[in-house]
Design a protein around this motif. Structure first.
Motif, PDB file in Angstrom:
ATOM      1  N   HIS B 253       0.429  -1.384   0.090  1.00 27.44           N
ATOM      2  CA  HIS B 253      -0.372  -0.061  -0.120  1.00 27.44           C
ATOM      3  C   HIS B 253       1.123   0.853  -0.171  1.00 27.44           C
ATOM      4  O   HIS B 253       1.061   2.054  -0.638  1.00 27.44           O
ATOM      5  N   ALA B 254       1.829   1.190   0.741  1.00 28.73           N
ATOM      6  CA  ALA B 254       2.134   2.485   1.132  1.00 28.73           C
ATOM      7  C   ALA B 254       4.087   2.910  -0.232  1.00 28.73           C
ATOM      8  O   ALA B 254       3.786   3.635  -1.270  1.00 28.73           O
ATOM      9  N   ARG B 256       4.008   1.276  -2.864  1.00 27.66           N
ATOM     10  CA  ARG B 256       3.139   1.256  -4.835  1.00 27.66           C
ATOM     11  C   ARG B 256       3.077   2.817  -5.211  1.00 27.66           C
ATOM     12  O   ARG B 256       3.443   3.769  -6.142  1.00 27.66           O
ATOM     13  N   ALA B 257       2.087   3.712  -3.721  1.00 32.74           N
ATOM     14  CA  ALA B 257       2.049   4.996  -4.445  1.00 32.74           C
ATOM     15  C   ALA B 257       3.374   6.125  -4.045  1.00 32.74           C
ATOM     16  O   ALA B 257       3.363   6.992  -4.289  1.00 32.74           O
TER      17      ALA B 257
END
Lengths: 355, 337
Positions: B253-254, B256-257
């Protein structure tokens, strides 16, 4: 609607309680460079399955911090959490992070305020629901996908088999919140915390979302904590109400009592801040003077005393002695120094007429 | 999507024309503006004691006596369709894309570029792998343990990495690991990977690490800043509220962003390096495009300079196009068009 008499003296006994969720003397403090921020400072309440507790208060009163604390989402490195949180016979404050993580999403889950920023922009709605489901259920992707489509259909999203592959930004605000609810309910949690679930939505959509939450609560028989600053939402949904001020409970009562026989000047103020269409325009809003206190330098004595129009009636007790939350009527507690009779008198003579 | 790529490719061609025009102008107009006659320019290509005939011959052979516009037109024409060169009795055919012949070595420019490219490619790709791995993982760990000893130490090293020039770190690493401890071969030992893969690898370890140190430092700081911001996003809280393990929250989640802005910068960095890592190649004696560019500029070898410049510009433009296309794949909110 008479509410569950929130009874039981809630000192930290360490024994498992009878109720489904019981919070005892919860304190959540954040040490910062400016000083210790006491966001939650000695909060106790309880909740049964199938019932709804509304937590009300201004911004910064500790509502959201409390809910994140129950889910164990505070970083242990910058937050001091103490007290007890009992969920279905398990104590969560002292439990390991891994234990609490396994309960999150499965036994207790949360709906957040802004569904756009709360969903990952790079993954489809379906992917995010499937992910939530598969963490706690050992099923294949195909099964989880069917479940996700099923959940999206149950929260009222049309053509769920198509929408499941859409990204959050392709959903409207209301649909996004429905998808968020579908995600929160995907593992059939016993406790659902909704943190201002309708604040970011259009008024027309708000009622639909509240209806949806109520219907799903009956279907799943879950306990719901509804965090809001909107007393209308509480009146609509909650069985009990907890009014928070500066990290503590100001009043804790069944909804009926809180709206018709409130015993705390802050609750009177909140009721006066609700716009009423059936009044003259000039009298519709009676805001509380001043602003919420700093949580680093909480006012001495009763934290509400700088804004309370009745604080002089207690001599200097309001500024020197912190009032405890005392049960004044069966199932009705309030933390205020004013004599009970005086409070009833003020409510009946001065306040009720103006509301 | 298809229309977008076509439009970008047309833009790329226009950009390359502009780059070639500017480079051409710099090397032809500047000497003239500085007062050199075509005879003097031609003389500099002939040798130590130029005869009048040799100068005249060179002028004709290289087309120096024609107006600049005509020369530039000829250059572009050769690029598009190739060109025939008369060299005494024989005629050399230079197929498209013909970049002409070196003024100095008389070798075809394209051939020289292709000859030098593998060394630069080996250096750039290898270093990129090292710096992406080291930089991003250091940045992630620093962000997750903000304020820890690890965070402080790695950020100080990163600051050093950004501040120290390649010719310093390169020479220090050569002095230590090559000349003192004799772990790796010294400068100038580059071998083609097709000749001897093991030697190729050994010779490139120090250049890779030296070059990667600079970039890893930058990427660590970038990743750390990106991760710190992303970890405060609401959707990270949601991911935790779902009960995902922290490892999944961080990587899936973190990270990749956080990686999308890094992707953009990586495209620029890699494109630029593929045109030659001038300092690294010079420090370690690697016969790549960077050294070719420096040598050609020094000797005023116009076709070669133009060739290297065009190649560098092409690689930057192409890699940027790829990055922009990847952006749409990574972030579904991005619509090309």
């Amino acid at each position: 609607m008479t509410g569950t008499a929130p009874a039981a003296e809630t000192a930290g006994t360490g024994d498992a309680p009878a109720s489904f969720l019981e919070v005892r003397d919860l304190k959540i403090h954040f040490p910062t460079d400016d000083g210790l921020v006491k966001s939650v400072d000695g909060l106790s309440f309880q909740l049964e399955r199938g019932r709804t507790l509304g937590i009300v208060g201004e911004s910064g009163s500790g509502k959201s911090v409390t809910s994140l604390g129950i889910l164990g989402l505070h970083n242990k490195r910058n937050a001091d959490v103490s007290g007890e949180i009992w969920l279905d016979g398990k104590e969560l404050v002292g439990a390991s992070q891994a234990e609490v993580r396994r309960l999150r999403g499965r036994n207790m889950s949360m709906i957040f305020q802004d569904p756009l920023s709360s969903m990952h922009p790079f993954y489809t709605v379906g992917h995010q629901i499937i992910e939530a489901y598969r963490v706690h259920n050992d099923v294949s992707k195909a099964v989880a996908r069917k479940h996700a489509i099923d959940m999206l259909g149950r929260v009222g999203i049309p053509k769920p088999d198509k929408r499941v592959d859409d990204y959050p930004h392709l959903f409207s605000g209301g649909m996004r919140q429905r998808a968020m609810i579908a995600m929160a309910l995907s593992c059939d949690p016993e406790l659902l915390i909704a943190d201002e679930p309708t604040t970011a939505l259009d008024v027309t959509v708000q009622a639909q979302i509240l209806d949806l939450i109520r219907d799903l609560q009956q279907e799943f028989n879950s306990a719901v904590i509804m965090i809001t600053h909107d007393l209308g939402v509480v009146a609509e949904l909650a069985d009990d109400i907890l009014v928070m001020y500066a990290g503590r409970a100001a009043e804790y009562a069944a909804v009926d009592d809180a709206f018709h026989r409130p015993l705390h000047p802050y609750t009177w103020g909140l009721l006066g801040s609700m716009p009423r269409l059936d009044r003259e325009r000039s009298e519709r809003l009676l805001p509380i003077e001043g602003s919420p206190p700093s949580l680093i330098n909480v006012p001495s004595g009763c934290a509400f005393h700088p804004r309370c129009p009745y604080s002089e009636l207690n001599g200097d007790r309001s500024t020197t002695e912190r009032p405890e939350l005392i049960e004044l009527e069966p199932g009705h507690k309030a933390a205020c120094h004013l004599p009970l009779e005086k409070r009833r008198e003020i409510w009946n003579d001065e306040i009720r007429a103006k509301l | 999507m298809f229309a977008y790529i076509i439009r970008r490719l047309i833009g790329a061609v226009v950009m390359l024309l502009l780059v070639s025009l500017v480079t051409f102008g710099i090397f032809f107009w500047l000497p003239k503006l500085a007062g050199q006659t075509t005879d003097q320019i031609a003389a500099s290509y002939v040798g130590k004691a130029p005869t009048a005939e040799a100068i005249q011959d060179t002028k004709e052979r290289l087309g120096l006596d024609k107006p600049v516009v005509v020369q530039y037109g000829n250059y572009l024409k050769a690029l598009a369709v190739g060109k025939d060169y008369k060299a005494g009795p024989v005629t050399d055919h230079c197929p498209a894309p013909c970049m002409g012949y070196s003024f100095r070595s008389s070798q075809p420019v394209l051939e020289t570029l292709l000859d030098r490219a593998p060394a630069t490619l080996s250096l750039a790709i290898g270093a990129a792998i090292v710096w992406l791995g080291v930089g991003i993982s250091t940045g992630v760990v620093s962000a997750l343990r903000r304020g820890s000893v690890w965070d402080r130490a790695s950020m100080i090293i990163a600051l050093a990495g950004v501040s120290l020039p390649i010719y310093f770190t390169g020479l220090v690493s050569l002095a230590l690991f090559s000349y003192t401890f004799k772990i790796f071969p010294g400068g100038g030992s580059y071998t083609s990977v097709t000749d001897n893969p093991l030697r190729w690898f050994e010779a490139l370890v120090l250049p890779w690490v030296t070059l990667a140190f600079l970039y890893a430092a930058m990427y660590a700081r970038l990743t750390r800043a990106g991760m710190l911001e992303t970890m405060n996003e609401d959707y990270i809280r949601t991911a935790r509220a779902k009960g995902l393990p922290e490892r999944t929250v961080v990587t899936k989640h973190a990270l990749r962003a956080s990686l999308t802005p890094i992707m953009t910068i990586f495209g620029l960095d890699l494109g630029l390096l593929l045109g030659g890592a001038v300092l690294t190649e010079n420090t370690f004696g690697i016969p790549g495009l960077g050294r070719l560019a420096i040598d050609s500029i020094r000797s005023g070898d116009l076709p070669m300079v133009l060739g290297v410049t065009l190649l560098t510009a092409t690689s930057i433009i192409v890699i940027n196009l790829i990055v922009d296309l990847l952006y749409a794949v990574v972030d579904p909110r991005v619509r090309l068009g």
